[in-house]
Design a protein around this motif. Structure first.
Motif, short mmCIF file in Angstrom:
data_model
loop_
_atom_site.label_atom_id
_atom_site.label_comp_id
_atom_site.label_asym_id
_atom_site.label_seq_id
_atom_site.Cartn_x
_atom_site.Cartn_y
_atom_site.Cartn_z
N ALA A 1 13.71 -2.94 -3.90
CA ALA A 1 14.04 -3.02 -2.53
C ALA A 1 12.90 -3.44 -1.95
O ALA A 1 12.69 -4.12 -0.53
N ALA A 2 11.57 -2.80 -2.34
CA ALA A 2 10.30 -3.55 -1.91
C ALA A 2 10.02 -4.89 -1.80
O ALA A 2 9.73 -5.85 -0.94
N SER A 3 10.49 -5.44 -3.07
CA SER A 3 10.27 -6.90 -3.18
C SER A 3 11.13 -7.67 -2.07
O SER A 3 10.78 -8.83 -1.66
N ALA A 4 12.48 -7.34 -1.93
CA ALA A 4 13.36 -7.74 -1.09
C ALA A 4 12.86 -7.78 0.40
O ALA A 4 13.10 -8.58 1.13
N ALA A 5 12.07 -6.61 0.73
CA ALA A 5 11.30 -6.47 2.12
C ALA A 5 10.18 -7.26 2.24
O ALA A 5 9.46 -7.52 3.30
N GLU A 6 9.94 -7.87 1.19
CA GLU A 6 8.43 -8.52 1.35
C GLU A 6 8.42 -9.65 2.26
O GLU A 6 7.63 -10.03 3.15
N ARG A 7 9.58 -10.42 2.34
CA ARG A 7 9.67 -11.69 3.17
C ARG A 7 9.67 -11.12 4.49
O ARG A 7 9.10 -11.88 5.31
N ILE A 8 10.30 -9.97 4.79
CA ILE A 8 10.30 -9.45 6.36
C ILE A 8 8.73 -8.88 6.58
O ILE A 8 8.36 -9.38 7.68
N ALA A 9 8.32 -8.54 5.76
CA ALA A 9 7.10 -7.87 6.13
C ALA A 9 5.93 -8.88 6.31
O ALA A 9 4.94 -8.71 7.04
N SER A 10 5.94 -9.99 5.26
CA SER A 10 4.92 -11.06 5.47
C SER A 10 4.93 -11.63 6.81
O SER A 10 4.12 -12.62 7.33
N GLN A 11 5.99 -11.69 7.63
CA GLN A 11 6.14 -12.26 9.09
C GLN A 11 5.43 -11.31 10.12
O GLN A 11 5.31 -11.78 10.99
N ILE A 12 5.24 -10.24 9.87
CA ILE A 12 4.50 -9.16 10.55
C ILE A 12 2.95 -9.40 10.52
O ILE A 12 2.53 -8.88 9.50
N SER A 13 2.41 -10.05 11.36
CA SER A 13 0.89 -10.35 10.92
C SER A 13 0.28 -8.88 11.31
O SER A 13 0.69 -7.95 11.92
N VAL B 1 2.85 -6.44 -3.78
CA VAL B 1 4.07 -5.82 -2.79
C VAL B 1 3.59 -5.56 -1.47
O VAL B 1 2.33 -5.09 -1.30
N LYS B 2 4.09 -5.98 -0.44
CA LYS B 2 3.78 -5.74 1.16
C LYS B 2 3.94 -4.21 1.42
O LYS B 2 4.89 -3.91 1.01
N ILE B 3 2.81 -3.81 2.10
CA ILE B 3 2.94 -2.33 2.48
C ILE B 3 2.88 -2.37 4.11
O ILE B 3 2.18 -2.90 4.66
N GLU B 4 3.85 -1.29 4.48
CA GLU B 4 3.90 -1.21 6.00
C GLU B 4 2.60 -0.28 6.37
O GLU B 4 2.43 0.78 6.03
N ILE B 5 1.61 -0.84 7.33
CA ILE B 5 0.67 -0.25 7.51
C ILE B 5 0.62 0.27 9.10
O ILE B 5 0.99 -0.37 10.02
N GLN B 6 0.41 1.74 9.28
CA GLN B 6 0.35 2.25 10.69
C GLN B 6 -0.91 2.43 11.24
O GLN B 6 -0.96 2.40 12.70
N THR B 7 -1.96 2.31 10.50
CA THR B 7 -3.21 2.80 11.20
C THR B 7 -4.22 1.84 10.46
O THR B 7 -4.12 1.58 9.42
N LYS B 8 -5.38 1.64 10.98
CA LYS B 8 -6.52 0.83 10.30
C LYS B 8 -7.32 1.72 9.19
O LYS B 8 -7.61 1.15 8.09
N GLU B 9 -6.98 2.89 9.24
CA GLU B 9 -7.36 3.92 8.32
C GLU B 9 -6.53 3.58 6.99
O GLU B 9 -6.90 3.55 6.00
N ASP B 10 -5.08 3.44 7.21
CA ASP B 10 -4.31 3.12 6.16
C ASP B 10 -4.57 1.68 5.67
O ASP B 10 -4.46 1.72 4.16
N ALA B 11 -5.02 0.77 6.42
CA ALA B 11 -5.15 -0.57 5.94
C ALA B 11 -6.65 -0.40 5.01
O ALA B 11 -6.54 -0.93 3.83
N TRP B 12 -7.71 0.41 5.35
CA TRP B 12 -8.75 0.52 4.56
C TRP B 12 -8.62 1.23 3.25
O TRP B 12 -8.86 1.06 2.29
N GLY B 13 -7.63 2.32 3.17
CA GLY B 13 -7.10 2.93 2.23
C GLY B 13 -6.49 2.17 1.27
O GLY B 13 -6.73 2.37 -0.09
N LEU B 14 -5.95 0.99 1.70
CA LEU B 14 -5.11 0.41 0.62
C LEU B 14 -5.93 -0.47 0.04
O LEU B 14 -6.06 -0.79 -1.15
N ARG B 15 -7.15 -0.95 0.83
CA ARG B 15 -7.91 -1.93 0.33
C ARG B 15 -8.93 -1.27 -1.04
O ARG B 15 -9.04 -1.63 -1.96
#
Length: 510
Positions: A81-93, A189-203
């Protein structure tokens, strides 16, 4: 006897009317003469120029990298499911999630200026750092520090002239090769990020995964690192880390010099040390994970080329500085010398803020699903993957997760600076098919790197003007979009003419 200047494909030569060269063109090395010949024959391309060929990694804040340490067994429904959603997530910059307020402000200055309402803007006297790397723009990158090693003035023009900085075919082809190499070790796999702290946590989480993969398999790719130079935050992405020495002879020569200075009676002899070192490098099996721990880590950067020849020394300098910067930054992280407060302040991070539930669920669950049941699976590998959610909940803030990352660095580099090999490698691959063309290895030069970085920081801070290439490296102008209007280049032409005139005057006097 009159002298004239010939400008052929960016290569300056002084010749007289009789066709004889003056002493100005005699400073080319044999290696550089070969470059000139290839330039004149059209056989050299722009891949030596990092400004035109090197691309940066821009997806670190939205991509989870799941190790392939146990193979590609059956994938769960969650993973599919995550792989299938990757195409959609990649469109959200990322910009859509964190919009820059300046984008919502209409730019009417051009219309007002054309109508005579406002006067033309005065020249911008701010430093490059203030103009291009101050908040809310991104911080300095390793690319920002090493690209000027090719030509500082060209990088300045690239930053200041709108529309000139474009993604070249060399960048696109190089990115494909790098992506294929990364996919040998990771599934992204693309991850949906809600905050910049999430973004840094992923890094940070990706770095933790990368270090554990290095210990598990003996190799990792695309490891992001951070460092501070003169109080400025710099980030970069290391192409490859491994426990394989890229040049044993160079390593042994360095170890021999070190041993001669530090050898004590109760230590093994040089011969014994080198014998053990060689056995360790070549005798270790890729598994189990424990066989890798305690050995030196070596840094490799992968470059892609459209030609089979390796770059000349004059064109190799940016890559040397890039690898040495990686070494310095990795060493600082492995020895806990990076003050996270500097990074927190630069990016305005709330380091005690808890990660979103969505972030923990996505990262934790997907990491658990990345491990497949196989008989040869190591217990440790399965354990840290299955416990991803538990680990994230126990380190549910940037400050806590950063602390965990530093612990992982210390486990990976138990001997501190001695855990990091000083032999650095640049590997060259075909841009067409990814095949290895060759490699260049060299030793870390801390003093040389310090002097280089200090000088580049001076330019970024506006403490000195940008400089173009020296006359011996005028061949670089061939791949530059700004050559025709470059003041530095025109100045060098005038200097060459003046030198020819002085030579002619001395000759006539004699």
């Amino acid at each position: 006897m009159m002298a004239s200047i010939a400008d052929t494909s960016g290569v300056l030569d002084i010749v007289n009317d009789e066709g004889n060269e003056t002493d100005y063109g005699s400073e080319f090395s044999p290696e550089e003469e070969q470059i000139v010949e290839r330039l004149l024959s059209g056989k050299i391309e722009i891949e030596d120029n990092p400004i035109a060929s090197q691309s940066e990694h821009n997806d670190a804040q939205q991509s989870l990298r799941m190790p392939r340490v146990l193979g590609r067994g059956h994938r769960s429904a969650l993973y599919e499911a995550a792989s299938a959603a990757e195409r959609i997530a990649s469109q959200i910059s990322h910009d859509a999630q964190y919009p820059d307020s300046r984008r919502h402000t209409p730019d009417v200055s051009g219309e007002m200026r054309s109508a005579g309402i406002i006067e033309p803007a005065l020249p911008d006297t701010r430093s490059p750092l203030q103009r291009f790397r101050a908040e809310p723009r991104k911080a300095l990158s390793v690319t920002d520090l090493v690209s000027p090693a090719w030509c500082q003035l060209q990088y300045w023009y690239t930053l200041t002239i709108p529309g000139k900085k474009k993604r070249t075919s060399a960048m696109r082809q190089g990115s494909v090769v790098h992506r294929k190499l990364e996919e040998e070790i990771y599934t992204t796999v693309k991850i949906e990020i809600q905050t910049k702290e999430d973004a840094w946590g992923l890094r940070i989480w990706n770095v933790i995964q990368g270090l554990r993969t290095l210990r598990e398999t003996g190799q990792t790719r695309e490891l992001e690192v951070w460092g501070t130079f003169d109080g400025l935050v710099v980030n970069g992405v290391i192409d490859e880390l491994s426990y394989v020495c890229p040049n044993l002879e160079l390593e042994q020569s360095l170890e021999k010099k070190t041993a001669q200075k530090e050898l004590l009676p109760d230590k093994p002899t040089i011969a014994e040390f080198l014998k053990n070192q060689k056995a360790t490098i070549f005798g270790a099996s890729p598994t189990p994970a424990a066989s890798y721990r305690g050995e030196k880590i070596y840094i490799c950067d992968v470059k892609t080329r459209a030609v089979e020849t390796l770059p000349a020394e004059s064109a190799f300098r940016p890559t040397k500085m890039q690898l040495m910067l990686y070494h310095s930054m990795l060493e600082s992280l492995g020895t806990s010398q990076i003050d996270f407060d500097i990074i927190k302040t630069r990016y305005k991070l709330e380091t005690e803020k808890k990660f979103s539930d969505s972030f923990i669920a996505q990262v934790g669950n997907l990491n658990s699903e990345a491990v497949y049941d196989k008989p040869e699976a190591s217990q440790e590998s399965g354990q840290w993957s299955r416990d991803s959610i538990t680990t994230l909940l126990a380190h549910n803030s940037l400050s806590a997760l950063w602390g965990l990352m530093i612990q992982e660095f210390q486990i990976t580099m138990p001997k501190g600076t001695k855990s990091l090999g000083d032999v650095l490698k640049a590997e060259y691959r075909s841009r067409e098919n990814g095949q290895i063309l060759g490699a260049k290895t060299f030793l870390m030069d801390t003093i040389g790197l310090k002097a280089y970085v200090q000088r580049e920081i001076q330019w970024w801070k506006g403490e000195r003007e940008a400089e173009g290439v020296v006359i011996e490296e005028a061949f670089k102008c061939r791949s530059c979009d700004f050559a025709d209007g470059c003041d530095w280049r025109l100045k060098k032409v005038d200097e060459a003419k003046e030198k020819a005139r002085m030579n002619r005057k001395r000759t006539s006097t004699v």
